[in-house]
Design a protein around this motif. Structure first.
Motif, PDB file in Angstrom:
ATOM      1  N   MET A  34       0.894  -1.212   0.041  1.00  0.00           N
ATOM      2  CA  MET A  34      -0.133   0.002  -0.175  1.00  0.00           C
ATOM      3  C   MET A  34       0.713   1.413  -0.067  1.00  0.00           C
ATOM      4  O   MET A  34       0.515   2.049   0.598  1.00  0.00           O
ATOM      5  CB  MET A  34      -1.088  -0.054   1.269  1.00  0.00           C
ATOM      6  CG  MET A  34      -2.091  -1.077   1.032  1.00  0.00           C
ATOM      7  SD  MET A  34      -3.340  -1.010   2.283  1.00  0.00           S
ATOM      8  CE  MET A  34      -2.448  -1.099   3.763  1.00  0.00           C
ATOM      9  N   LYS A  78      -7.279   1.259  13.838  1.00  0.00           N
ATOM     10  CA  LYS A  78      -6.996   1.617  12.578  1.00  0.00           C
ATOM     11  C   LYS A  78      -7.263   0.548  11.721  1.00  0.00           C
ATOM     12  O   LYS A  78      -6.822  -0.717  11.722  1.00  0.00           O
ATOM     13  CB  LYS A  78      -5.462   2.206  12.223  1.00  0.00           C
ATOM     14  CG  LYS A  78      -5.335   2.542  10.503  1.00  0.00           C
ATOM     15  CD  LYS A  78      -5.838   3.872  10.300  1.00  0.00           C
ATOM     16  CE  LYS A  78      -5.438   4.306   8.927  1.00  0.00           C
ATOM     17  NZ  LYS A  78      -5.494   5.918   8.644  1.00  0.00           N
ATOM     18  N   ASP A  79      -8.111   0.781  10.493  1.00  0.00           N
ATOM     19  CA  ASP A  79      -8.553  -0.267   9.549  1.00  0.00           C
ATOM     20  C   ASP A  79      -8.306   0.036   8.119  1.00  0.00           C
ATOM     21  O   ASP A  79      -8.969   1.021   7.730  1.00  0.00           O
ATOM     22  CB  ASP A  79     -10.084  -0.740   9.732  1.00  0.00           C
ATOM     23  CG  ASP A  79     -10.409  -1.910   9.027  1.00  0.00           C
ATOM     24  OD1 ASP A  79      -9.588  -2.402   8.174  1.00  0.00           O
ATOM     25  OD2 ASP A  79     -11.375  -2.403   9.047  1.00  0.00           O
ATOM     26  N   PHE A  80      -7.141  -0.523   7.672  1.00  0.00           N
ATOM     27  CA  PHE A  80      -6.993  -0.206   6.308  1.00  0.00           C
ATOM     28  C   PHE A  80      -7.651  -0.841   5.205  1.00  0.00           C
ATOM     29  O   PHE A  80      -7.598  -0.469   3.952  1.00  0.00           O
ATOM     30  CB  PHE A  80      -5.238  -0.283   6.039  1.00  0.00           C
ATOM     31  CG  PHE A  80      -4.289   0.498   6.717  1.00  0.00           C
ATOM     32  CD1 PHE A  80      -3.955   1.734   6.423  1.00  0.00           C
ATOM     33  CD2 PHE A  80      -3.821   0.034   7.997  1.00  0.00           C
ATOM     34  CE1 PHE A  80      -3.208   2.645   7.070  1.00  0.00           C
ATOM     35  CE2 PHE A  80      -2.822   0.818   8.755  1.00  0.00           C
ATOM     36  CZ  PHE A  80      -2.557   2.104   8.235  1.00  0.00           C
ATOM     37  N   GLY A  81      -8.398  -1.980   5.522  1.00  0.00           N
ATOM     38  CA  GLY A  81      -9.124  -2.876   4.708  1.00  0.00           C
ATOM     39  C   GLY A  81      -8.150  -3.691   4.311  1.00  0.00           C
ATOM     40  O   GLY A  81      -6.955  -4.034   4.698  1.00  0.00           O
ATOM     41  N   TYR A  82      -8.615  -4.747   3.551  1.00  0.00           N
ATOM     42  CA  TYR A  82      -7.908  -5.954   2.997  1.00  0.00           C
ATOM     43  C   TYR A  82      -6.897  -6.583   4.050  1.00  0.00           C
ATOM     44  O   TYR A  82      -6.100  -7.317   4.237  1.00  0.00           O
ATOM     45  CB  TYR A  82      -6.432  -5.288   2.106  1.00  0.00           C
ATOM     46  CG  TYR A  82      -7.219  -4.472   0.954  1.00  0.00           C
ATOM     47  CD1 TYR A  82      -7.606  -4.924  -0.233  1.00  0.00           C
ATOM     48  CD2 TYR A  82      -6.863  -3.194   1.099  1.00  0.00           C
ATOM     49  CE1 TYR A  82      -8.222  -4.055  -1.169  1.00  0.00           C
ATOM     50  CE2 TYR A  82      -7.405  -2.100  -0.053  1.00  0.00           C
ATOM     51  CZ  TYR A  82      -7.865  -2.692  -1.209  1.00  0.00           C
ATOM     52  OH  TYR A  82      -8.466  -1.954  -2.052  1.00  0.00           O
ATOM     53  N   GLY A  83      -7.638  -6.814   5.236  1.00  0.00           N
ATOM     54  CA  GLY A  83      -7.128  -7.541   6.465  1.00  0.00           C
ATOM     55  C   GLY A  83      -6.150  -6.975   7.209  1.00  0.00           C
ATOM     56  O   GLY A  83      -5.552  -7.287   8.304  1.00  0.00           O
ATOM     57  N   TYR A  84      -5.912  -5.588   7.089  1.00  0.00           N
ATOM     58  CA  TYR A  84      -4.908  -4.746   7.699  1.00  0.00           C
ATOM     59  C   TYR A  84      -5.585  -4.016   8.689  1.00  0.00           C
ATOM     60  O   TYR A  84      -5.797  -2.622   8.445  1.00  0.00           O
ATOM     61  CB  TYR A  84      -3.968  -3.881   6.632  1.00  0.00           C
ATOM     62  CG  TYR A  84      -3.157  -4.623   5.732  1.00  0.00           C
ATOM     63  CD1 TYR A  84      -1.838  -5.052   6.232  1.00  0.00           C
ATOM     64  CD2 TYR A  84      -3.609  -4.867   4.514  1.00  0.00           C
ATOM     65  CE1 TYR A  84      -1.070  -5.738   5.597  1.00  0.00           C
ATOM     66  CE2 TYR A  84      -2.642  -5.554   3.622  1.00  0.00           C
ATOM     67  CZ  TYR A  84      -1.377  -6.092   4.351  1.00  0.00           C
ATOM     68  OH  TYR A  84      -0.338  -6.734   3.270  1.00  0.00           O
ATOM     69  N   LYS A  85      -5.898  -4.669  10.092  1.00  0.00           N
ATOM     70  CA  LYS A  85      -6.418  -3.932  11.036  1.00  0.00           C
ATOM     71  C   LYS A  85      -5.492  -3.908  12.357  1.00  0.00           C
ATOM     72  O   LYS A  85      -5.059  -4.927  12.518  1.00  0.00           O
ATOM     73  CB  LYS A  85      -7.896  -4.629  11.305  1.00  0.00           C
ATOM     74  CG  LYS A  85      -8.634  -3.773  12.321  1.00  0.00           C
ATOM     75  CD  LYS A  85     -10.074  -4.639  12.562  1.00  0.00           C
ATOM     76  CE  LYS A  85     -11.066  -3.789  13.479  1.00  0.00           C
ATOM     77  NZ  LYS A  85     -10.725  -2.990  14.280  1.00  0.00           N
TER      78      LYS A  85
END
Length: 96
Positions: A34, A78-85
């Motif tokens: 990202m 923080k939740d970036f989406g795509y499993g990145y929380k």
């Protein structure tokens, strides 16, 4: 002037949205995800909530096993989406 990972986890609400210094050993590195480089650091301290901090940065010259001081902003939940929380993360850090 920095804090420990245990101090950060024990008082995370106090540091939310604040820029801090933290020093630790790089235990994992993922480059170019990202448009950021992602590092995990540990400093030998721990608490029931954690012992490892995830850091995003543009710095590239960092390797696993390096001991590095970072300065960056702490963000909670923080939740970036795509499993990145992340419950806690240091974003846009710079190596000091």
């Amino acid at each position: 002037g920095g804090i420990t990972i245990a101090e950060l986890y024990d008082n995370k609400e106090k540091y939310d949205g604040k820029t801090i210094l933290i020093k630790g050993k790089i235990t994992n590195a993922n480059l170019g995800i990202m448009d950021k480089n992602w590092f995990h650091i540990q400093d030998g301290t721990s608490t029931n909530d954690g012992f490892d901090l995830t850091i995003t940065t543009d710095d590239e010259e960092i390797k696993v096993d390096d001991v590095v001081t970072f300065e960056g902003m702490i963000t909670l939940d923080k939740d970036f989406g795509y499993g990145y929380k992340y419950d806690i993360i240091m974003e846009d850090a710079t190596k000091k």
